[in-house]
Design a protein around this motif. Structure first.
Motif, PDB file in Angstrom:
ATOM      1  N   MET A 169       4.837  -5.562   2.053  1.00 41.31           N
ATOM      2  CA  MET A 169       3.503  -5.078   2.393  1.00 41.31           C
ATOM      3  C   MET A 169       3.385  -3.577   2.243  1.00 41.31           C
ATOM      4  N   SER A 170       4.109  -2.998   1.337  1.00 39.06           N
ATOM      5  CA  SER A 170       4.094  -1.545   1.266  1.00 39.06           C
ATOM      6  C   SER A 170       3.597  -1.066  -0.081  1.00 39.06           C
ATOM      7  N   SER A 171       2.973   0.122  -0.062  1.00 39.93           N
ATOM      8  CA  SER A 171       2.658   0.833  -1.291  1.00 39.93           C
ATOM      9  C   SER A 171       3.396   2.150  -1.217  1.00 39.93           C
ATOM     10  N   LEU A 172       3.623   2.768  -2.377  1.00 43.41           N
ATOM     11  CA  LEU A 172       4.449   3.960  -2.414  1.00 43.41           C
ATOM     12  C   LEU A 172       3.656   5.170  -2.845  1.00 43.41           C
ATOM     13  N   GLU A 173       4.127   6.358  -2.448  1.00 43.98           N
ATOM     14  CA  GLU A 173       3.519   7.612  -2.885  1.00 43.98           C
ATOM     15  C   GLU A 173       4.598   8.532  -3.400  1.00 43.98           C
TER      16      GLU A 173
ATOM     17  N   GLU B 299     -11.921  -6.811   4.550  1.00 44.72           N
ATOM     18  CA  GLU B 299     -11.642  -5.390   4.418  1.00 44.72           C
ATOM     19  C   GLU B 299     -10.211  -5.080   3.987  1.00 44.72           C
ATOM     20  N   PHE B 300      -9.424  -6.110   3.677  1.00 44.13           N
ATOM     21  CA  PHE B 300      -8.063  -5.891   3.199  1.00 44.13           C
ATOM     22  C   PHE B 300      -7.941  -6.306   1.739  1.00 44.13           C
ATOM     23  N   ALA B 301      -7.227  -5.494   0.962  1.00 49.42           N
ATOM     24  CA  ALA B 301      -6.916  -5.871  -0.415  1.00 49.42           C
ATOM     25  C   ALA B 301      -5.883  -6.982  -0.428  1.00 49.42           C
ATOM     26  N   GLU B 302      -4.969  -6.949   0.540  1.00 43.95           N
ATOM     27  CA  GLU B 302      -3.977  -8.005   0.729  1.00 43.95           C
ATOM     28  C   GLU B 302      -3.461  -7.912   2.154  1.00 43.95           C
ATOM     29  N   TRP B 303      -3.036  -9.044   2.687  1.00 43.34           N
ATOM     30  CA  TRP B 303      -2.507  -9.066   4.040  1.00 43.34           C
ATOM     31  C   TRP B 303      -1.547 -10.241   4.184  1.00 43.34           C
ATOM     32  N   ALA B 304      -0.722 -10.180   5.216  1.00 45.08           N
ATOM     33  CA  ALA B 304       0.216 -11.272   5.475  1.00 45.08           C
ATOM     34  C   ALA B 304       0.689 -11.194   6.923  1.00 45.08           C
ATOM     35  N   GLU B 305       1.162 -12.310   7.418  1.00 44.48           N
ATOM     36  CA  GLU B 305       1.798 -12.360   8.728  1.00 44.48           C
ATOM     37  C   GLU B 305       3.301 -12.448   8.513  1.00 44.48           C
TER      38      GLU B 305
ATOM     39  N   TYR C  15       0.282  -7.494   8.664  1.00 47.36           N
ATOM     40  CA  TYR C  15       0.317  -6.293   7.831  1.00 47.36           C
ATOM     41  C   TYR C  15      -0.762  -6.428   6.768  1.00 47.36           C
ATOM     42  N   GLY C  16      -1.402  -5.320   6.422  1.00 50.24           N
ATOM     43  CA  GLY C  16      -2.414  -5.401   5.386  1.00 50.24           C
ATOM     44  C   GLY C  16      -2.739  -4.045   4.787  1.00 50.24           C
ATOM     45  N   THR C  17      -3.265  -4.053   3.564  1.00 49.13           N
ATOM     46  CA  THR C  17      -3.665  -2.831   2.859  1.00 49.13           C
ATOM     47  C   THR C  17      -5.183  -2.711   2.889  1.00 49.13           C
ATOM     48  N   PRO C  18      -5.725  -1.681   3.548  1.00 48.80           N
ATOM     49  CA  PRO C  18      -7.186  -1.523   3.602  1.00 48.80           C
ATOM     50  C   PRO C  18      -7.767  -1.343   2.202  1.00 48.80           C
TER      51      PRO C  18
END
Length: 225
Positions: free
Chosen positions: A1-5, A87-93, A99-102
């Motif tokens: 559930m992560s994105s990187l910077e 409102e989430f691009a993706e989410w999961a339990e 967890y989710g990405t707004p």
């Protein structure tokens, strides 16, 4: 559930806004032990242009984690309300926590020409694909089950039960590989990185991410013609 910077602080090395292009979504999935983290780290180090989207979670903060920096820490009710509103691009339990990405901040980054890289599981990738079908979806494959098991055991961090669970999970995940646009076999780290790098660079030149480029060039022909 992560994105990187590449640069969370958006300091001197951060990617500037690029009005000439739209940002792309780059999604990378792989079974545990395939070498995904190493490849993603190399990509981010070479291309300091990836934006960061702070994920939401219902779990409690750990250690020095700060709200709005590491995660947006939400109550379960607030998270489910956002989920139900789309409102989430993706989410999961995961293990009892959500967890989710707004979606809104992610679209803002893309509209400003910043690319966003996601290092997530297959479930999250498939949700993203519904919202961002033009993104790049890459699946990293191990050369074989035997090699994957060798790598997992070589890490020396997992108990036997955990290794068996990861191998079983890998088999299930690889059945979803057909849903991805690109396959890269990580049998040689340098070669696998060059393939991942090529996929990313080719994706940045897709017309859908460069809506103003051709128009600007054609205008120059008209002005000089």
């Amino acid at each position: 559930m992560s994105s990187l910077e590449a640069d969370r602080g958006r300091g001197p090395g951060a990617a500037p806004e690029d009005p000439e292009r739209l940002g792309l979504v780059l999604v990378i999935c792989a079974p545990s032990g395939t070498g995904k983290s190493t490849l993603v780290r190399r990509l981010v180090e070479e291309f300091p242009r990836f934006a960061f989207s702070v994920s939401c979670t219902t779990r409690a903060p750990r250690g020095q984690e700060r709200d709005g920096v590491d995660y947006h820490f939400l109550s379960k009710d607030d998270f489910l309300s956002m989920r139900d509103k789309g409102e989430f691009a993706e989410w999961a339990e995961v293990h009892g926590n959500y967890y989710g990405t707004p979606l809104a901040p992610l679209r803002k980054e893309l509209d400003q020409g910043r690319d966003v890289l996601f290092d997530i599981d297959v479930q999250g990738a498939m949700q993203l694909k519904r919202s961002f079908s033009d993104g790049l979806y890459v699946f990293l494959l191990p050369p074989s089950r035997a090699e994957l098991e060798r790598r997992l055991r070589g890490r020396g961090t997992d108990a036997e039960e955990a290794i068996r669970r990861r191998l079983a999970g890998a088999a299930k995940e690889m059945h979803a590989a057909t849903e991805f646009d690109h396959w890269i076999v990580n049998d040689d780290l340098d070669r696998a990185y060059e393939e991942l790098r090529a996929v990313y660079l080719a994706g940045r030149s897709k017309p859908v991410f460069l809506p103003g480029l051709l128009r600007g060039i054609l205008q120059s022909f008209e002005e000089e013609g």
